[in-house]
Design a protein around this motif. Sequence first.
Motif, PDB file in Angstrom:
ATOM      1  N   GLU A   1      15.144  -5.522  -3.208  1.00 32.90           N
ATOM      2  CA  GLU A   1      15.302  -3.950  -3.939  1.00 32.90           C
ATOM      3  C   GLU A   1      13.170  -3.832  -4.784  1.00 32.90           C
ATOM      4  OE1 GLU A   1      16.945  -6.665  -4.601  1.00 32.90           O
ATOM      5  OE2 GLU A   1      19.189  -5.619  -3.264  1.00 32.90           O
ATOM      6  N   GLU A   2      12.710  -4.881  -5.432  1.00 31.03           N
ATOM      7  CA  GLU A   2      12.024  -4.190  -5.946  1.00 31.03           C
ATOM      8  C   GLU A   2      10.321  -3.856  -5.081  1.00 31.03           C
ATOM      9  OE1 GLU A   2      10.534  -6.607  -9.787  1.00 31.03           O
ATOM     10  OE2 GLU A   2      12.072  -8.377  -9.168  1.00 31.03           O
ATOM     11  N   ILE A   3      10.191  -4.812  -4.202  1.00 29.10           N
ATOM     12  CA  ILE A   3       9.501  -4.190  -3.095  1.00 29.10           C
ATOM     13  C   ILE A   3      10.082  -3.416  -2.213  1.00 29.10           C
ATOM     14  CG2 ILE A   3       8.399  -5.526  -0.894  1.00 29.10           C
ATOM     15  CD1 ILE A   3       9.150  -8.412  -1.714  1.00 29.10           C
ATOM     16  N   ILE A   4      10.603  -3.004  -2.544  1.00 26.53           N
ATOM     17  CA  ILE A   4      11.112  -1.708  -1.033  1.00 26.53           C
ATOM     18  C   ILE A   4      10.927  -0.597  -2.613  1.00 26.53           C
ATOM     19  CG2 ILE A   4      13.205  -0.491  -0.803  1.00 26.53           C
ATOM     20  CD1 ILE A   4      12.471  -2.265   1.534  1.00 26.53           C
TER      21      ILE A   4
ATOM     22  N   ALA B   1      10.132   4.416  -5.711  1.00 26.10           N
ATOM     23  CA  ALA B   1      11.117   5.372  -6.506  1.00 26.10           C
ATOM     24  C   ALA B   1      10.638   4.613  -7.099  1.00 26.10           C
ATOM     25  CB  ALA B   1      12.039   4.070  -5.869  1.00 26.10           C
ATOM     26  N   THR B   2      10.026   3.426  -8.322  1.00 27.36           N
ATOM     27  CA  THR B   2       9.261   3.504  -9.614  1.00 27.36           C
ATOM     28  C   THR B   2       7.575   4.582  -9.622  1.00 27.36           C
ATOM     29  OG1 THR B   2       7.201   2.530  -8.443  1.00 27.36           O
ATOM     30  CG2 THR B   2       8.925   1.149  -8.590  1.00 27.36           C
ATOM     31  N   ASP B   3       7.634   5.009  -9.112  1.00 27.41           N
ATOM     32  CA  ASP B   3       6.587   6.707  -9.666  1.00 27.41           C
ATOM     33  C   ASP B   3       7.629   7.733  -9.513  1.00 27.41           C
ATOM     34  OD1 ASP B   3       4.631   8.341 -10.024  1.00 27.41           O
ATOM     35  OD2 ASP B   3       4.000   8.691  -8.453  1.00 27.41           O
ATOM     36  N   ASN B   4       8.565   7.778 -11.266  1.00 24.75           N
ATOM     37  CA  ASN B   4       9.208   8.911 -11.406  1.00 24.75           C
ATOM     38  C   ASN B   4       8.435   9.720 -12.279  1.00 24.75           C
ATOM     39  OD1 ASN B   4      10.707   7.795 -13.110  1.00 24.75           O
ATOM     40  ND2 ASN B   4      11.322   7.040 -11.251  1.00 24.75           N
ATOM     41  N   ALA B   5       9.791  10.638 -12.886  1.00 25.39           N
ATOM     42  CA  ALA B   5       9.236  11.561 -14.087  1.00 25.39           C
ATOM     43  C   ALA B   5       9.037  10.471 -15.336  1.00 25.39           C
ATOM     44  CB  ALA B   5       9.873  12.777 -14.318  1.00 25.39           C
ATOM     45  N   VAL B   6      10.305   9.503 -15.086  1.00 24.48           N
ATOM     46  CA  VAL B   6      10.772   9.035 -16.768  1.00 24.48           C
ATOM     47  C   VAL B   6       9.332   7.990 -16.605  1.00 24.48           C
ATOM     48  CG1 VAL B   6      12.296   7.130 -17.275  1.00 24.48           C
ATOM     49  CG2 VAL B   6      13.252   9.175 -16.581  1.00 24.48           C
ATOM     50  N   THR B   7       9.225   7.589 -15.568  1.00 21.94           N
ATOM     51  CA  THR B   7       8.458   6.001 -15.674  1.00 21.94           C
ATOM     52  C   THR B   7       6.555   6.290 -15.751  1.00 21.94           C
ATOM     53  OG1 THR B   7       7.437   6.335 -13.206  1.00 21.94           O
ATOM     54  CG2 THR B   7       9.080   4.278 -13.741  1.00 21.94           C
TER      55      THR B   7
ATOM     56  N   LEU C   1       0.858  -1.206  -0.412  1.00 20.55           N
ATOM     57  CA  LEU C   1       0.081  -0.534  -0.189  1.00 20.55           C
ATOM     58  C   LEU C   1       0.699   1.020   0.108  1.00 20.55           C
ATOM     59  CD1 LEU C   1      -2.769  -0.786   2.587  1.00 20.55           C
ATOM     60  CD2 LEU C   1      -2.994  -0.536  -0.127  1.00 20.55           C
ATOM     61  N   ARG C   2       1.074   2.362  -0.719  1.00 21.63           N
ATOM     62  CA  ARG C   2       1.126   3.387  -0.747  1.00 21.63           C
ATOM     63  C   ARG C   2       0.121   4.562  -1.017  1.00 21.63           C
ATOM     64  NH1 ARG C   2       5.442   6.737  -0.876  1.00 21.63           N
ATOM     65  NH2 ARG C   2       5.792   8.144  -2.794  1.00 21.63           N
ATOM     66  N   LEU C   3      -0.155   5.337   0.058  1.00 25.55           N
ATOM     67  CA  LEU C   3      -0.682   6.631   0.145  1.00 25.55           C
ATOM     68  C   LEU C   3      -2.362   5.885  -0.124  1.00 25.55           C
ATOM     69  CD1 LEU C   3       0.995   9.386  -2.420  1.00 25.55           C
ATOM     70  CD2 LEU C   3       1.214   8.848   0.108  1.00 25.55           C
ATOM     71  N   GLY C   4      -2.306   5.147   0.535  1.00 23.64           N
ATOM     72  CA  GLY C   4      -3.940   4.492   0.337  1.00 23.64           C
ATOM     73  C   GLY C   4      -3.908   3.918  -0.101  1.00 23.64           C
ATOM     74  N   ARG C   5      -3.669   3.667  -1.568  1.00 22.02           N
ATOM     75  CA  ARG C   5      -4.098   2.633  -3.399  1.00 22.02           C
ATOM     76  C   ARG C   5      -2.468   1.717  -2.967  1.00 22.02           C
ATOM     77  NH1 ARG C   5      -6.197   6.158  -6.598  1.00 22.02           N
ATOM     78  NH2 ARG C   5      -6.204   8.150  -6.481  1.00 22.02           N
ATOM     79  N   ASN C   6      -3.601   0.761  -3.907  1.00 21.14           N
ATOM     80  CA  ASN C   6      -2.365  -0.540  -4.033  1.00 21.14           C
ATOM     81  C   ASN C   6      -1.305  -0.036  -5.186  1.00 21.14           C
ATOM     82  OD1 ASN C   6      -5.668  -1.890  -4.722  1.00 21.14           O
ATOM     83  ND2 ASN C   6      -3.783  -3.320  -3.389  1.00 21.14           N
ATOM     84  N   ASN C   7      -0.278  -0.079  -3.993  1.00 26.64           N
ATOM     85  CA  ASN C   7       1.220   0.030  -5.242  1.00 26.64           C
ATOM     86  C   ASN C   7       2.261  -1.250  -5.823  1.00 26.64           C
ATOM     87  OD1 ASN C   7       2.414   1.762  -6.574  1.00 26.64           O
ATOM     88  ND2 ASN C   7       4.320   1.904  -4.984  1.00 26.64           N
TER      89      ASN C   7
END
Length: 261
Positions: free
Chosen positions: A233-236, A242-248, A216-222
Amino acid sequence: MSATPVLALRGISKRFGAVQALTDVDLEIHPGEVVALVGDNGAGKSTLVKTISGVHPIDEGAIEWEGETVRINRPNDAQELGVATVYQDLALCDNLDVVANLFLGSELRKASVLDEIAMEKRAKELLDTLSIRIPSVRIPVASLSGGQRQVVAIARALIGDPKVVILDEPTAALGVEQTAQVLDLVERLRERGHGVILISHNMADVRAVADKVAVLRLGRNNGVFDVASTSHEEIIAAITGATDNAVTRRQARTDTKEDAK
């Protein structure tokens, strides 16, 4: 593993005034499966657990139990379905012995008198089944170690033979040996066919016993990850965002445009 989840959350949302605590959260728990619920502080883990256990009725979405839509408006509704929750504070009575704590609120009676013999016998059988080592079921809980107190709290949750057991930070503040004892018990719950929701910040514990990790991240599924095939590393990265950035986000927009062509 059964194809039909014993418990399924579909699009769960919960608001407290101006605060949106949960938004469109999905989660599935199958019999004999340990699902770790992880996320940073404020991610919504406690709120989600309290919607399952009946403390906070949901605002939107649906809760399914063995394929049927149900309403959980209060703790008794969850208990009657077969949901047992062990909170971090354990809620044990230090001045009572193990037997009294196990049956607190659900005492066995015989001719309107407490059936101490039957309760002691059932307590011993349950602890033996779970391979829980307690010096005596008649010693006060105050004299037990932290790990022993934790397993007593979990055993108490099993008195009603639930199908889903929720464990809120069961290894917090425990030593290495006590943590190992609790993790062994989690594995035995899976072997007995219980669905287990494990809330933990300790990724070593999560990877040791969980089959899946729901983030969960900010009340949503992630993301929901299979422990055996997902790196630490993927779970962290999912927990921290970390997977939510300008590039992605740019890549996601590009993929959407290509799909639309």
